[in-house]
Design a protein around this motif. Structure first.
Motif: not given
Length: 253
Positions: A24, A28, A35, A44, A164, A167
Motif C-alpha cells: 500500500v 500510494v 490511501y 490494507y 503510507i 494514513h
C-alpha cells in the motif's frame, strides 16, 4: 502452546501484514492511487487481518473446529467486571484529560465506528496478540515483562503505517503510538487473564480506538496519571493472581 507456536504466529503475522502494508505504501507513493482508494483499501484491510489469520493457523487441539470454538467463545463470568473496570478507567482518563468531545462523533457515528474498530480496524488483532502471543509469553516470563515484549513487537508490527501517505497514524509520533500500545498490552493482558475471553478483548481494543477519536486527545498530567494508574491496577490484579495461585499450591502440599 510453546515458543515454537509464538514464532510461527509472528512469522505468519508479519509476512501477511508487511506484504500488504508495504505494498500500500508503494502504491500510494509511486502510482496515482491514494490511501482510501478501493485497491489500497482492500490490500490494507487484508493486512489488518494478519494477526487473526496467523492465530487460526496456531490453534492447537483436535478436532480443529471444537478447538476453534473453545478459542473464540470461552469466557469466565467474573472477568466481565474486570473488563468494565478498565473501560471506566480509560473513559475517565481520556474524558477528564480532554474535556472536549469531537463534534463529528455523533451517537450513530460512535456505534458504526465501534463496530468497524472491533471487527475490522483493531479488535480483530486480539485473536493473535492476546489469543496466542501474550499468553505464551506470560507462561515463560512474568506478566509485566510479557506485556512489555508484546507491546514492543506490536509497535514494530504497526511501523509501515507511518510510510503510507495519508494514513491517520501519521498524525501521531511513532514513539507515542508505541508507548500507548505497550500500556494497552498491560490492560488487555489482564482482561484476558481474568476473563479468558477473546471477544471482550476485541471489544475493549475497539472501544479504546473509538474513544481516542471521540475525545480531542490532550497530553497533560491527567492523561499521564490516568494511564499510570490504569497500568498499576493491571499489575496489582496480576500480583493478586500470583498470590492466590501460590496459596492454592501451598494448600495442596
Amino acid at each position: 502452546m510453546d515458543i515454537k507456536v509464538a514464532v510461527k504466529y509472528l512469522i505468519i503475522t508479519f509476512a501477511i501484514t508487511y506484504a500488504c502494508w508495504w505494498s500500500v505504501a508503494a502504491l500510494v507513493a509511486f502510482t496515482p492511487l491514494a490511501y482510501g482508494d478501493v485497491l489500497p483499501a482492500i490490500i490494507y484491510i487484508i493486512g489488518n487481518f494478519g494477526p487473526a489469520i496467523a492465530a487460526l493457523f496456531c490453534i492447537e487441539g483436535r478436532p480443529y473446529l471444537r478447538s476453534l470454538r473453545a478459542f473464540l467463545f470461552s469466557y469466565k463470568k467474573r472477568g466481565v467486571w474486570i473488563f468494565l473496570l478498565f473501560v471506566a478507567l480509560v473513559a475517565l482518563t481520556l474524558g477528564l484529560s480532554s474535556m472536549e468531545w469531537n463534534p463529528q462523533m455523533t451517537a450513530l457515528n460512535f456505534f458504526i465506528t465501534l463496530l468497524g474498530s472491533t471487527f475490522i480496524y483493531g479488535g480483530e488483532e486480539e485473536l493473535g496478540w492476546r489469543g496466542i502471543l501474550q499468553p505464551i509469553l506470560s507462561k515463560k516470563i512474568s506478566f509485566p515483562l510479557a506485556a512489555l515484549v508484546c507491546g514492543l513487537i506490536w509497535a514494530l508490527w504497526h511501523l509501515p503505517l507511518w510510510f503510507i501517505e495519508g494514513h491517520p497514524n501519521q498524525s501521531m509520533p511513532f514513539w507515542l503510538q508505541a508507548t500507548l500500545g505497550i500500556f494497552l498490552c498491560f490492560w488487555l493482558g489482564i482482561i484476558h487473564e481474568r476473563a479468558k475471553c477473546i471477544p471482550l478483548c476485541m471489544l475493549f481494543h475497539g472501544l479504546v480506538n473509538v474513544l481516542l477519536s471521540s475525545f480531542v486527545l490532550k497530553l497533560n498530567w491527567i492523561l499521564i496519571t490516568g494511564i499510570i494508574v490504569t497500568t498499576a491496577v493491571s499489575i496489582v490484579l496480576w500480583l493478586l493472581d500470583v498470590r492466590k495461585n501460590k496459596k492454592a499450591l501451598n494448600d495442596t502440599d
